[in-house]
Design a protein around this motif. Sequence first.
Motif, PDB file in Angstrom:
ATOM      1  N   PHE A   5       0.796  -1.163   0.033  1.00 54.96           N
ATOM      2  CA  PHE A   5       0.070   0.019   0.005  1.00 54.96           C
ATOM      3  C   PHE A   5       1.063   1.207  -0.014  1.00 54.96           C
ATOM      4  O   PHE A   5       1.523   1.439   1.125  1.00 54.96           O
ATOM      5  N   THR A  10       5.267   5.331   2.690  1.00 57.19           N
ATOM      6  CA  THR A  10       4.135   4.945   3.542  1.00 57.19           C
ATOM      7  C   THR A  10       4.735   4.209   4.776  1.00 57.19           C
ATOM      8  O   THR A  10       5.873   3.625   4.602  1.00 57.19           O
ATOM      9  N   PHE A  11       3.996   4.084   5.709  1.00 60.15           N
ATOM     10  CA  PHE A  11       4.340   3.122   6.944  1.00 60.15           C
ATOM     11  C   PHE A  11       4.383   1.689   6.352  1.00 60.15           C
ATOM     12  O   PHE A  11       5.077   1.043   6.744  1.00 60.15           O
ATOM     13  N   PRO A  50      -1.839  -2.499   5.958  1.00 63.52           N
ATOM     14  CA  PRO A  50      -2.044  -2.602   7.363  1.00 63.52           C
ATOM     15  C   PRO A  50      -3.394  -3.025   7.667  1.00 63.52           C
ATOM     16  O   PRO A  50      -4.241  -3.239   6.764  1.00 63.52           O
ATOM     17  N   ASN A  53      -4.742  -0.387  13.933  1.00 64.16           N
ATOM     18  CA  ASN A  53      -4.076   0.509  14.813  1.00 64.16           C
ATOM     19  C   ASN A  53      -4.538   0.483  15.897  1.00 64.16           C
ATOM     20  O   ASN A  53      -5.484   0.525  16.160  1.00 64.16           O
ATOM     21  N   VAL A  59      -8.634  -1.301   9.984  1.00 67.71           N
ATOM     22  CA  VAL A  59      -8.523  -0.693   8.785  1.00 67.71           C
ATOM     23  C   VAL A  59      -9.551  -1.149   7.900  1.00 67.71           C
ATOM     24  O   VAL A  59      -9.448  -2.381   7.384  1.00 67.71           O
ATOM     25  N   PHE A  84       4.217  10.712  13.733  1.00 66.97           N
ATOM     26  CA  PHE A  84       4.256  11.363  12.265  1.00 66.97           C
ATOM     27  C   PHE A  84       5.236  12.408  12.177  1.00 66.97           C
ATOM     28  O   PHE A  84       5.784  13.060  13.082  1.00 66.97           O
ATOM     29  N   HIS A 101      -3.727  10.379   5.403  1.00 71.99           N
ATOM     30  CA  HIS A 101      -4.887   8.983   5.523  1.00 71.99           C
ATOM     31  C   HIS A 101      -5.723   9.723   6.732  1.00 71.99           C
ATOM     32  O   HIS A 101      -5.388   9.852   7.517  1.00 71.99           O
ATOM     33  N   HIS A 103      -6.781   7.691   8.877  1.00 73.24           N
ATOM     34  CA  HIS A 103      -6.313   6.764  10.316  1.00 73.24           C
ATOM     35  C   HIS A 103      -5.094   7.887  10.670  1.00 73.24           C
ATOM     36  O   HIS A 103      -5.007   8.061  12.028  1.00 73.24           O
ATOM     37  N   ALA A 104      -4.296   8.389  10.082  1.00 75.62           N
ATOM     38  CA  ALA A 104      -3.297   9.446  10.630  1.00 75.62           C
ATOM     39  C   ALA A 104      -3.857  10.544  10.926  1.00 75.62           C
ATOM     40  O   ALA A 104      -3.559  11.019  11.862  1.00 75.62           O
ATOM     41  N   GLN A 107      -5.177  10.107  14.349  1.00 73.69           N
ATOM     42  CA  GLN A 107      -4.085   9.974  15.441  1.00 73.69           C
ATOM     43  C   GLN A 107      -3.465  11.361  15.767  1.00 73.69           C
ATOM     44  O   GLN A 107      -2.568  11.442  16.810  1.00 73.69           O
ATOM     45  N   SER A 126      -3.530   7.944   1.012  1.00 82.65           N
ATOM     46  CA  SER A 126      -2.520   7.418   2.422  1.00 82.65           C
ATOM     47  C   SER A 126      -1.577   8.456   2.546  1.00 82.65           C
ATOM     48  O   SER A 126      -1.690   9.641   2.231  1.00 82.65           O
ATOM     49  N   THR A 127      -0.675   8.545   3.805  1.00 84.68           N
ATOM     50  CA  THR A 127       0.195   9.377   4.201  1.00 84.68           C
ATOM     51  C   THR A 127       0.929   9.845   3.209  1.00 84.68           C
ATOM     52  O   THR A 127       1.424  11.063   3.043  1.00 84.68           O
ATOM     53  N   THR A 169       0.904   0.072  14.849  1.00 76.75           N
ATOM     54  CA  THR A 169       0.040  -0.376  13.567  1.00 76.75           C
ATOM     55  C   THR A 169       0.512  -1.639  13.394  1.00 76.75           C
ATOM     56  O   THR A 169       1.698  -1.819  13.317  1.00 76.75           O
ATOM     57  N   PHE A 171       0.746  -4.831  10.608  1.00 74.48           N
ATOM     58  CA  PHE A 171       0.544  -4.924   9.189  1.00 74.48           C
ATOM     59  C   PHE A 171       0.699  -6.559   8.884  1.00 74.48           C
ATOM     60  O   PHE A 171       1.378  -7.396   9.566  1.00 74.48           O
TER      61      PHE A 171
END
Length: 297
Positions: A5, A10-11, A50, A53, A59, A84, A101, A103-104, A107, A126-127, A169, A171
Amino acid sequence: MLAYFGPQGTFTEQAALGLGASPDELVPYDTVPAALAATRRGDAEAACVPVENSVEGAVPATMDALTEGEPLVAVAETVLDVRFSVLVRPGGGEVKTVASHPHALAQVRHWLAEHLPAADVVATTSTAAAARAVLAGEFDAAVSAPVAVRHYPLEVLATDVADVRDAKTRFLLLRRPGPPPAPTGQDRTSVVVTATDRVGALSELLTELALRRINLTRIESRPTKGRLGEYRFYIDFDGHVAEPRVGDALAALRRHCPDTRFLGSYPKAEPGGAPVGDEEFVAAAEWVAAVREGRGA
Ligand SMILES: O=C(O)C(=O)C[C@]1(C(=O)O)C=C[C@@H](O)C=C1
Protein backbone atom coordinates in the motif's frame (compact mmCIF):
# COMPACT_ATOMS: atom_id res chain seq x y z
CA MET A 1 7.61 -8.79 -6.76
CA LEU A 2 5.89 -7.67 -3.58
CA ALA A 3 2.92 -5.29 -3.70
CA TYR A 4 2.38 -2.78 -0.91
CA PHE A 5 0.00 0.00 0.00
CA GLY A 6 1.91 2.99 -1.35
CA PRO A 7 3.04 5.24 -2.86
CA GLN A 8 6.68 5.26 -1.74
CA GLY A 9 7.16 6.53 1.80
CA THR A 10 4.13 4.98 3.54
CA PHE A 11 4.35 3.21 6.87
CA THR A 12 3.36 0.12 4.90
CA GLU A 13 6.52 0.35 2.79
CA GLN A 14 8.53 0.50 6.03
CA ALA A 15 6.63 -2.53 7.29
CA ALA A 16 7.34 -4.50 4.08
CA LEU A 17 11.06 -3.72 4.39
CA GLY A 18 10.94 -4.77 8.05
CA LEU A 19 9.44 -8.10 6.94
CA GLY A 20 12.54 -8.76 4.85
CA ALA A 21 11.52 -7.44 1.43
CA SER A 22 14.32 -5.92 -0.62
CA PRO A 23 13.66 -2.40 -1.95
CA ASP A 24 13.98 -3.46 -5.61
CA GLU A 25 11.20 -6.06 -5.37
CA LEU A 26 8.67 -3.61 -3.88
CA VAL A 27 5.89 -2.24 -6.10
CA PRO A 28 3.52 0.42 -4.67
CA TYR A 29 -0.25 0.40 -5.25
CA ASP A 30 -2.37 3.42 -4.35
CA THR A 31 -5.02 1.43 -2.47
CA VAL A 32 -5.16 -1.70 -0.29
CA PRO A 33 -7.64 -3.49 -2.63
CA ALA A 34 -5.32 -2.79 -5.60
CA ALA A 35 -2.31 -4.32 -3.78
CA LEU A 36 -4.38 -7.40 -2.86
CA ALA A 37 -5.84 -7.70 -6.39
CA ALA A 38 -2.29 -7.73 -7.85
CA THR A 39 -1.49 -10.66 -5.55
CA ARG A 40 -4.71 -12.50 -6.46
CA ARG A 41 -3.91 -12.08 -10.19
CA GLY A 42 -0.40 -13.41 -9.65
CA ASP A 43 1.26 -10.12 -10.68
CA ALA A 44 2.76 -10.02 -7.17
CA GLU A 45 3.99 -12.88 -4.97
CA ALA A 46 2.63 -11.20 -1.84
CA ALA A 47 1.09 -7.97 -0.56
CA CYS A 48 1.87 -5.95 2.56
CA VAL A 49 -1.11 -4.00 3.97
CA PRO A 50 -2.08 -2.36 7.29
CA VAL A 51 -4.69 -4.22 9.32
CA GLU A 52 -5.18 -2.43 12.65
CA ASN A 53 -4.00 0.56 14.62
CA SER A 54 -3.91 0.78 18.42
CA VAL A 55 -5.66 4.18 18.40
CA GLU A 56 -8.03 4.10 15.42
CA GLY A 57 -8.77 0.38 15.28
CA ALA A 58 -9.28 -1.76 12.21
CA VAL A 59 -8.46 -0.68 8.67
CA PRO A 60 -11.86 -1.30 7.00
CA ALA A 61 -10.41 -1.34 3.46
CA THR A 62 -8.19 -4.28 4.39
CA MET A 63 -10.92 -6.19 6.20
CA ASP A 64 -13.37 -5.88 3.31
CA ALA A 65 -10.76 -6.70 0.67
CA LEU A 66 -9.82 -9.89 2.55
CA THR A 67 -13.32 -11.34 2.29
CA GLU A 68 -14.31 -10.07 -1.14
CA GLY A 69 -12.68 -12.08 -3.91
CA GLU A 70 -10.42 -15.12 -3.98
CA PRO A 71 -8.90 -16.12 -0.62
CA LEU A 72 -5.54 -14.78 0.48
CA VAL A 73 -3.72 -15.92 3.61
CA ALA A 74 -1.38 -14.07 5.96
CA VAL A 75 2.09 -15.60 6.30
CA ALA A 76 3.70 -12.91 8.49
CA GLU A 77 2.84 -9.84 10.54
CA THR A 78 4.81 -6.89 11.86
CA VAL A 79 4.02 -4.04 14.23
CA LEU A 80 5.39 -0.52 13.79
CA ASP A 81 5.50 2.39 16.22
CA VAL A 82 3.51 5.19 14.66
CA ARG A 83 4.74 8.76 15.06
CA PHE A 84 4.26 11.29 12.30
CA SER A 85 6.23 14.09 10.69
CA VAL A 86 4.45 17.15 9.31
CA LEU A 87 5.95 18.03 5.92
CA VAL A 88 5.63 21.30 3.97
CA ARG A 89 7.14 22.72 0.74
CA PRO A 90 10.45 24.48 1.38
CA GLY A 91 9.65 28.14 2.04
CA GLY A 92 5.96 27.26 1.69
CA GLY A 93 4.41 30.00 3.84
CA GLU A 94 1.12 29.78 5.72
CA VAL A 95 -0.47 26.33 6.15
CA LYS A 96 -4.09 26.61 5.01
CA THR A 97 -4.64 22.93 4.20
CA VAL A 98 -3.26 19.80 5.81
CA ALA A 99 -3.72 16.35 4.28
CA SER A 100 -3.25 12.71 5.26
CA HIS A 101 -4.79 9.24 5.47
CA PRO A 102 -7.92 9.30 7.67
CA HIS A 103 -6.26 6.95 10.17
CA ALA A 104 -3.30 9.29 10.47
CA LEU A 105 -5.52 12.38 10.84
CA ALA A 106 -7.42 10.67 13.63
CA GLN A 107 -4.14 10.11 15.48
CA VAL A 108 -3.06 13.78 15.36
CA ARG A 109 -6.41 15.58 15.90
CA HIS A 110 -5.29 17.32 19.09
CA TRP A 111 -1.92 18.29 17.65
CA LEU A 112 -3.63 19.88 14.64
CA ALA A 113 -6.15 21.73 16.84
CA GLU A 114 -3.28 23.15 18.86
CA HIS A 115 -0.69 23.90 16.16
CA LEU A 116 -2.67 24.44 12.93
CA PRO A 117 -6.16 25.37 14.20
CA ALA A 118 -7.11 27.36 11.09
CA ALA A 119 -6.03 24.74 8.54
CA ASP A 120 -8.61 22.75 6.57
CA VAL A 121 -8.06 19.02 7.03
CA VAL A 122 -8.28 16.87 3.89
CA ALA A 123 -8.24 13.07 3.59
CA THR A 124 -5.92 11.39 1.06
CA THR A 125 -5.50 7.72 0.13
CA SER A 126 -2.34 7.36 2.26
CA THR A 127 0.12 9.42 4.28
CA ALA A 128 2.62 9.34 1.39
CA ALA A 129 -0.06 10.35 -1.13
CA ALA A 130 -0.49 13.47 1.03
CA ALA A 131 3.26 14.20 0.85
CA ARG A 132 3.16 13.73 -2.93
CA ALA A 133 0.18 16.10 -3.17
CA VAL A 134 1.96 18.74 -1.05
CA LEU A 135 4.92 18.54 -3.42
CA ALA A 136 2.52 19.02 -6.35
CA GLY A 137 1.13 22.14 -4.65
CA GLU A 138 -2.35 20.67 -3.95
CA PHE A 139 -2.12 21.06 -0.15
CA ASP A 140 0.18 22.97 2.17
CA ALA A 141 1.13 20.29 4.72
CA ALA A 142 1.14 16.49 4.95
CA VAL A 143 0.97 14.32 8.05
CA SER A 144 3.37 11.60 6.96
CA ALA A 145 5.58 8.74 8.01
CA PRO A 146 9.02 10.09 9.00
CA VAL A 147 10.58 8.16 6.07
CA ALA A 148 8.49 10.10 3.51
CA VAL A 149 10.95 13.00 3.56
CA ARG A 150 13.54 10.67 1.97
CA HIS A 151 11.29 10.25 -1.06
CA TYR A 152 9.81 13.75 -1.43
CA PRO A 153 11.94 16.92 -1.25
CA LEU A 154 9.87 18.58 1.48
CA GLU A 155 10.74 20.41 4.67
CA VAL A 156 10.00 19.01 8.12
CA LEU A 157 7.72 21.36 10.09
CA ALA A 158 7.38 19.01 13.09
CA THR A 159 8.50 15.53 14.12
CA ASP A 160 7.27 13.03 16.69
CA VAL A 161 3.67 14.14 16.22
CA ALA A 162 1.16 11.81 17.91
CA ASP A 163 -1.75 12.48 20.26
CA VAL A 164 -1.25 9.09 21.86
CA ARG A 165 2.26 7.99 22.78
CA ASP A 166 3.23 4.43 21.86
CA ALA A 167 0.63 4.16 19.08
CA LYS A 168 1.23 1.10 16.92
CA THR A 169 -0.04 -0.26 13.62
CA ARG A 170 -0.06 -3.94 12.70
CA PHE A 171 0.61 -5.02 9.10
CA LEU A 172 0.10 -8.37 7.35
CA LEU A 173 1.99 -10.01 4.53
CA LEU A 174 -0.56 -11.93 2.43
CA ARG A 175 -0.13 -14.56 -0.28
CA ARG A 176 -2.31 -16.83 -2.37
CA PRO A 177 -3.19 -19.97 -0.34
CA GLY A 178 -0.34 -22.45 0.14
CA PRO A 179 1.13 -24.42 3.04
CA PRO A 180 1.26 -22.13 6.10
CA PRO A 181 4.64 -21.22 7.60
CA ALA A 182 5.92 -23.81 10.12
CA PRO A 183 4.62 -23.35 13.68
CA THR A 184 6.97 -21.48 16.04
CA GLY A 185 5.07 -21.96 19.32
CA GLN A 186 4.24 -18.23 19.25
CA ASP A 187 1.77 -18.01 16.38
CA ARG A 188 -1.51 -16.35 15.61
CA THR A 189 -4.39 -17.68 13.53
CA SER A 190 -6.91 -15.44 11.78
CA VAL A 191 -10.34 -16.40 10.48
CA VAL A 192 -13.49 -14.68 9.32
CA VAL A 193 -16.92 -16.12 10.10
CA THR A 194 -20.51 -15.02 9.53
CA ALA A 195 -22.59 -15.70 12.61
CA THR A 196 -26.21 -16.56 11.87
CA ASP A 197 -28.87 -14.28 13.30
CA ARG A 198 -30.04 -16.31 16.29
CA VAL A 199 -29.67 -16.37 20.05
CA GLY A 200 -26.17 -17.39 21.22
CA ALA A 201 -24.64 -17.82 17.74
CA LEU A 202 -21.52 -15.72 18.42
CA SER A 203 -21.19 -16.98 21.95
CA GLU A 204 -21.19 -20.59 20.63
CA LEU A 205 -18.32 -19.77 18.27
CA LEU A 206 -16.27 -18.17 21.02
CA THR A 207 -17.04 -21.04 23.39
CA GLU A 208 -15.40 -23.43 20.89
CA LEU A 209 -12.16 -21.48 21.42
CA ALA A 210 -12.53 -21.19 25.19
CA LEU A 211 -13.19 -24.93 25.58
CA ARG A 212 -9.83 -25.59 23.96
CA ARG A 213 -8.03 -22.96 26.08
CA ILE A 214 -7.40 -20.83 23.01
CA ASN A 215 -6.73 -17.19 23.77
CA LEU A 216 -8.72 -14.74 21.63
CA THR A 217 -6.54 -11.75 20.67
CA ARG A 218 -8.97 -9.73 18.56
CA ILE A 219 -12.56 -9.72 17.38
CA GLU A 220 -13.90 -7.14 14.93
CA SER A 221 -17.15 -6.99 13.06
CA ARG A 222 -17.98 -5.60 9.63
CA PRO A 223 -21.37 -5.61 7.93
CA THR A 224 -21.76 -8.27 5.23
CA LYS A 225 -23.21 -5.49 3.05
CA GLY A 226 -26.23 -7.75 2.56
CA ARG A 227 -29.06 -7.50 5.08
CA LEU A 228 -29.01 -4.77 7.73
CA GLY A 229 -27.81 -6.35 10.99
CA GLU A 230 -25.86 -9.18 9.32
CA TYR A 231 -22.20 -9.13 10.32
CA ARG A 232 -18.92 -10.86 9.62
CA PHE A 233 -16.60 -11.43 12.55
CA TYR A 234 -12.85 -11.27 12.13
CA ILE A 235 -11.33 -13.39 14.85
CA ASP A 236 -7.63 -13.65 15.75
CA PHE A 237 -6.43 -16.14 18.34
CA ASP A 238 -3.20 -17.64 19.65
CA GLY A 239 -1.98 -20.86 18.08
CA HIS A 240 -1.25 -22.45 14.69
CA VAL A 241 -3.53 -24.58 12.49
CA ALA A 242 -0.91 -27.38 12.69
CA GLU A 243 -1.60 -27.72 16.45
CA PRO A 244 -4.29 -30.34 17.18
CA ARG A 245 -6.13 -27.98 19.58
CA VAL A 246 -6.34 -25.24 16.97
CA GLY A 247 -7.21 -27.59 14.10
CA ASP A 248 -9.98 -29.01 16.27
CA ALA A 249 -11.31 -25.52 17.02
CA LEU A 250 -11.22 -24.54 13.35
CA ALA A 251 -13.19 -27.65 12.44
CA ALA A 252 -15.77 -26.70 15.08
CA LEU A 253 -16.04 -23.13 13.74
CA ARG A 254 -16.53 -24.51 10.25
CA ARG A 255 -19.31 -26.83 11.50
CA HIS A 256 -21.12 -23.84 13.03
CA CYS A 257 -20.43 -21.64 10.07
CA PRO A 258 -19.80 -23.30 6.68
CA ASP A 259 -18.44 -20.09 5.13
CA THR A 260 -15.60 -19.79 7.69
CA ARG A 261 -12.61 -18.43 5.82
CA PHE A 262 -9.07 -19.21 6.99
CA LEU A 263 -6.93 -16.06 6.88
CA GLY A 264 -3.66 -17.66 7.96
CA SER A 265 -1.46 -18.99 10.78
CA TYR A 266 1.74 -16.99 11.14
CA PRO A 267 4.35 -16.04 13.76
CA LYS A 268 3.30 -13.26 16.14
CA ALA A 269 5.29 -10.03 15.81
CA GLU A 270 5.28 -9.54 19.57
CA PRO A 271 5.43 -12.98 21.19
CA GLY A 272 3.88 -13.16 24.62
CA GLY A 273 2.32 -15.65 27.02
CA ALA A 274 3.37 -19.22 27.54
CA PRO A 275 2.35 -21.54 24.68
CA VAL A 276 -0.51 -23.89 25.63
CA GLY A 277 0.56 -27.54 25.31
CA ASP A 278 -1.25 -29.93 23.00
CA GLU A 279 -0.42 -33.05 25.04
CA GLU A 280 -3.97 -33.68 26.30
CA PHE A 281 -5.38 -33.34 22.78
CA VAL A 282 -2.81 -35.70 21.30
CA ALA A 283 -3.26 -38.21 24.12
CA ALA A 284 -7.07 -38.10 23.82
CA ALA A 285 -6.94 -38.54 20.01
CA GLU A 286 -4.61 -41.54 20.45
CA TRP A 287 -7.00 -43.03 22.98
CA VAL A 288 -9.96 -42.68 20.58
CA ALA A 289 -7.87 -44.26 17.79
CA ALA A 290 -7.02 -47.15 20.12
CA VAL A 291 -10.71 -47.60 21.08
CA ARG A 292 -11.66 -47.69 17.39
CA GLU A 293 -9.09 -50.37 16.69
CA GLY A 294 -10.13 -52.41 19.73
CA ARG A 295 -6.81 -51.78 21.46
CA GLY A 296 -8.27 -49.73 24.33
CA ALA A 297 -11.42 -48.97 26.27
O1 LIG B 1 -0.68 5.77 4.86
C1 LIG B 1 0.21 5.08 5.35
O2 LIG B 1 1.38 5.44 5.50
C2 LIG B 1 -0.12 3.71 5.77
O3 LIG B 1 0.73 2.87 5.73
C3 LIG B 1 -1.51 3.47 6.28
C4 LIG B 1 -1.73 3.70 7.75
C5 LIG B 1 -3.09 3.04 8.19
O4 LIG B 1 -3.82 2.55 7.37
O5 LIG B 1 -3.37 3.07 9.40
C6 LIG B 1 -0.65 3.01 8.50
C7 LIG B 1 -0.15 3.50 9.66
C8 LIG B 1 -0.66 4.75 10.27
O6 LIG B 1 -1.51 4.34 11.36
C9 LIG B 1 -1.43 5.57 9.33
C10 LIG B 1 -1.79 5.11 8.10
